[in-house]
Design a protein around this motif. Structure first.
Motif, PDB file in Angstrom:
ATOM      1  N   LEU A  59     -31.990 -10.938  21.530  1.00 14.15           N
ATOM      2  CA  LEU A  59     -31.541 -12.226  22.054  1.00 14.15           C
ATOM      3  C   LEU A  59     -31.822 -13.377  21.096  1.00 14.15           C
ATOM      4  O   LEU A  59     -31.281 -14.461  21.243  1.00 14.15           O
ATOM      5  CB  LEU A  59     -32.201 -12.500  23.410  1.00 14.15           C
ATOM      6  CG  LEU A  59     -31.903 -11.478  24.506  1.00 14.15           C
ATOM      7  CD1 LEU A  59     -32.616 -11.872  25.797  1.00 14.15           C
ATOM      8  CD2 LEU A  59     -30.402 -11.351  24.740  1.00 14.15           C
ATOM      9  N   GLY A  60     -32.676 -13.127  20.116  1.00 14.14           N
ATOM     10  CA  GLY A  60     -32.967 -14.120  19.079  1.00 14.14           C
ATOM     11  C   GLY A  60     -33.314 -13.385  17.804  1.00 14.14           C
ATOM     12  O   GLY A  60     -33.892 -12.290  17.848  1.00 14.14           O
ATOM     13  N   HIS A  61     -32.955 -13.974  16.656  1.00 19.86           N
ATOM     14  CA  HIS A  61     -33.139 -13.265  15.389  1.00 19.86           C
ATOM     15  C   HIS A  61     -33.337 -14.233  14.240  1.00 19.86           C
ATOM     16  O   HIS A  61     -32.767 -15.321  14.213  1.00 19.86           O
ATOM     17  CB  HIS A  61     -31.903 -12.396  15.100  1.00 19.86           C
ATOM     18  CG  HIS A  61     -31.925 -11.748  13.742  1.00 19.86           C
ATOM     19  ND1 HIS A  61     -31.396 -12.359  12.618  1.00 19.86           N
ATOM     20  CD2 HIS A  61     -32.421 -10.546  13.336  1.00 19.86           C
ATOM     21  CE1 HIS A  61     -31.563 -11.562  11.578  1.00 19.86           C
ATOM     22  NE2 HIS A  61     -32.175 -10.463  11.970  1.00 19.86           N
ATOM     23  N   MET A  62     -34.159 -13.819  13.280  1.00 20.26           N
ATOM     24  CA  MET A  62     -34.299 -14.515  12.002  1.00 20.26           C
ATOM     25  C   MET A  62     -34.720 -13.480  10.969  1.00 20.26           C
ATOM     26  O   MET A  62     -35.427 -12.528  11.285  1.00 20.26           O
ATOM     27  CB  MET A  62     -35.333 -15.641  12.086  1.00 20.26           C
ATOM     28  CG  MET A  62     -35.407 -16.516  10.837  1.00 20.26           C
ATOM     29  SD  MET A  62     -36.627 -17.865  10.970  1.00 20.26           S
ATOM     30  CE  MET A  62     -35.868 -18.875  12.234  1.00 20.26           C
ATOM     31  N   ALA A  63     -34.258 -13.673   9.728  1.00 17.47           N
ATOM     32  CA  ALA A  63     -34.533 -12.696   8.678  1.00 17.47           C
ATOM     33  C   ALA A  63     -35.092 -13.343   7.432  1.00 17.47           C
ATOM     34  O   ALA A  63     -34.897 -14.539   7.182  1.00 17.47           O
ATOM     35  CB  ALA A  63     -33.250 -11.925   8.330  1.00 17.47           C
ATOM     36  N   MET A  64     -35.784 -12.525   6.632  1.00 17.57           N
ATOM     37  CA  MET A  64     -36.189 -12.954   5.290  1.00 17.57           C
ATOM     38  C   MET A  64     -35.530 -12.029   4.279  1.00 17.57           C
ATOM     39  O   MET A  64     -35.504 -10.813   4.450  1.00 17.57           O
ATOM     40  CB  MET A  64     -37.708 -12.950   5.124  1.00 17.57           C
ATOM     41  CG  MET A  64     -38.386 -11.618   5.253  1.00 17.57           C
ATOM     42  SD  MET A  64     -40.163 -11.773   4.865  1.00 17.57           S
ATOM     43  CE  MET A  64     -40.788 -10.230   5.538  1.00 17.57           C
ATOM     44  N   THR A  65     -34.972 -12.645   3.252  1.00 14.50           N
ATOM     45  CA  THR A  65     -34.368 -11.903   2.149  1.00 14.50           C
ATOM     46  C   THR A  65     -35.347 -11.907   0.991  1.00 14.50           C
ATOM     47  O   THR A  65     -35.825 -12.977   0.572  1.00 14.50           O
ATOM     48  CB  THR A  65     -33.036 -12.540   1.730  1.00 14.50           C
ATOM     49  OG1 THR A  65     -32.152 -12.542   2.857  1.00 14.50           O
ATOM     50  CG2 THR A  65     -32.398 -11.763   0.590  1.00 14.50           C
ATOM     51  N   ILE A  66     -35.645 -10.727   0.474  1.00 14.10           N
ATOM     52  CA  ILE A  66     -36.674 -10.568  -0.549  1.00 14.10           C
ATOM     53  C   ILE A  66     -36.013 -10.242  -1.889  1.00 14.10           C
ATOM     54  O   ILE A  66     -35.178  -9.339  -1.973  1.00 14.10           O
ATOM     55  CB  ILE A  66     -37.652  -9.446  -0.147  1.00 14.10           C
ATOM     56  CG1 ILE A  66     -38.357  -9.829   1.157  1.00 14.10           C
ATOM     57  CG2 ILE A  66     -38.661  -9.175  -1.251  1.00 14.10           C
ATOM     58  CD1 ILE A  66     -39.178  -8.710   1.763  1.00 14.10           C
TER      59      ILE A  66
END
Length: 315
Positions: A59-66
């Motif tokens: 229902l909610g999302h956030m990502a980190m790109t490495i």
């Protein structure tokens, strides 16, 4: 509601969340391809945090790109299901992701608040610093924007750097035209930077690669070594009929000044300073199709407004 780190087996649920919110209009194609997303998670190139329902829906999302050899990560790809809004999910997911970044030992992160979201802009400078303004970065077709002030035109995003620690000192080069601005931005963030004016000529060889983000309408030239091949690469970047063009240049390269001179002659202007990005500080330049672009985005903070004024002045 459970906020936790997501694994490859939850990639399809992430894709389903993006489809519920954006339909088919989100600008990052990775979040429509469950298999590719799962591979990125499994490889460690992408870390995701999600808010999960009792049924396992994201229902909610956030990502980190490495990025390899980088001292910072990129945070973004934030989405909250309309059915779960008003519960502060974005902040909870963001806090969990930020804690993960710290655990991994990164000195800070970069993120890109859309200028169509005034709350995110204001929130971004509570602990962060605006170091760039990417005009035309958000396609006009993107759904889910907070307002529709500029229907049919491409919207902007700020570049914000938020530090966890001062990190290691960096000694590099800067084109004379941007030296003062880069020194001011470094002082603002508290990072230890020593920059000399770049006066070296372009050497033989060179190393660069093209990145094409089709959904975003963005073509980017990523340069890791400024050499003779840069001239041909610059011409190649200008050939496609893309709405938004960017060039990433390494400030560790003594010939970066000559690359900037050639780029400015081709119509590129300052876009942003990205400390610790990839293997060192990066200078990003931009060129946009102005008839398709919002050239007067609504900016909440003084830093971004100053950068917009510099763009208008041809900086």
């Amino acid at each position: 509601m459970n906020v936790s780190r997501l694994g490859p087996h939850q990639a399809a649920a992430v894709v389903a969340c993006f489809r519920r919110v954006y339909g088919d209009t989100y600008a990052n194609e990775l979040f429509y391809d469950a298999r590719a997303l799962a591979e990125a998670m499994a490889s460690g190139r992408l870390g995701s945090v999600g808010a999960l329902s009792e049924r396992g829906e994201v229902l909610g999302h956030m990502a980190m790109t490495i990025h390899e050899n980088a001292s910072v990560v990129e945070l973004g790809n934030t989405v909250v299901d309309p059915a779960a809004r008003g519960e502060g999910l974005a902040w909870k997911v963001g806090a969990a992701l930020s804690a993960w970044c710290r655990e991994l030992g990164y000195q800070g992160f970069l993120h890109y608040p859309t200028t169509d979201h005034h709350i995110m802009q204001r929130q971004s400078v509570r602990a962060g610093f605006e170091t760039g303004l990417m005009l035309g970065y958000i396609p006009a077709e993107t759904r889910g924007k907070v307002t529709e002030r500029h229907s049919g035109l491409r919207q902007a995003a700020t570049i914000v750097y938020e530090p966890y620690s001062p990190g290691a000192a960096f000694e590099g080069y800067a084109p004379a035209v941007y030296l003062e601005l880069l020194e001011e931005l470094a002082a603002l963030t508290g990072l230890k930077r020593s920059l000399r004016i770049s006066e070296a000529p372009i050497r033989a060889g060179g190393r660069e690669r093209f990145q094409v983000f089709r959904r975003r309408g963005l073509h980017r030239l990523e340069v890791t070594l400024v050499g003779e091949t840069f001239v041909e690469a610059l011409h190649g970047l200008l050939e496609p009929d893309a709405a938004c063009l960017q060039i990433d240049l390494p400030l560790a390269d003594p010939a970066v000044g000559e690359a900037v001179r050639l780029s400015r002659e081709a119509g590129f202007r300052f876009c942003g300073w990205m400390p610790g990005f990839r293997s060192g500080d990066v200078l990003r330049l931009q060129k946009v199709a102005e008839p398709l672009t919002v050239l007067e985005p609504v900016l909440e903070n003084a830093g971004a407004r100053r950068l917009l004024a510099l763009y208008r002045a041809g900086f």
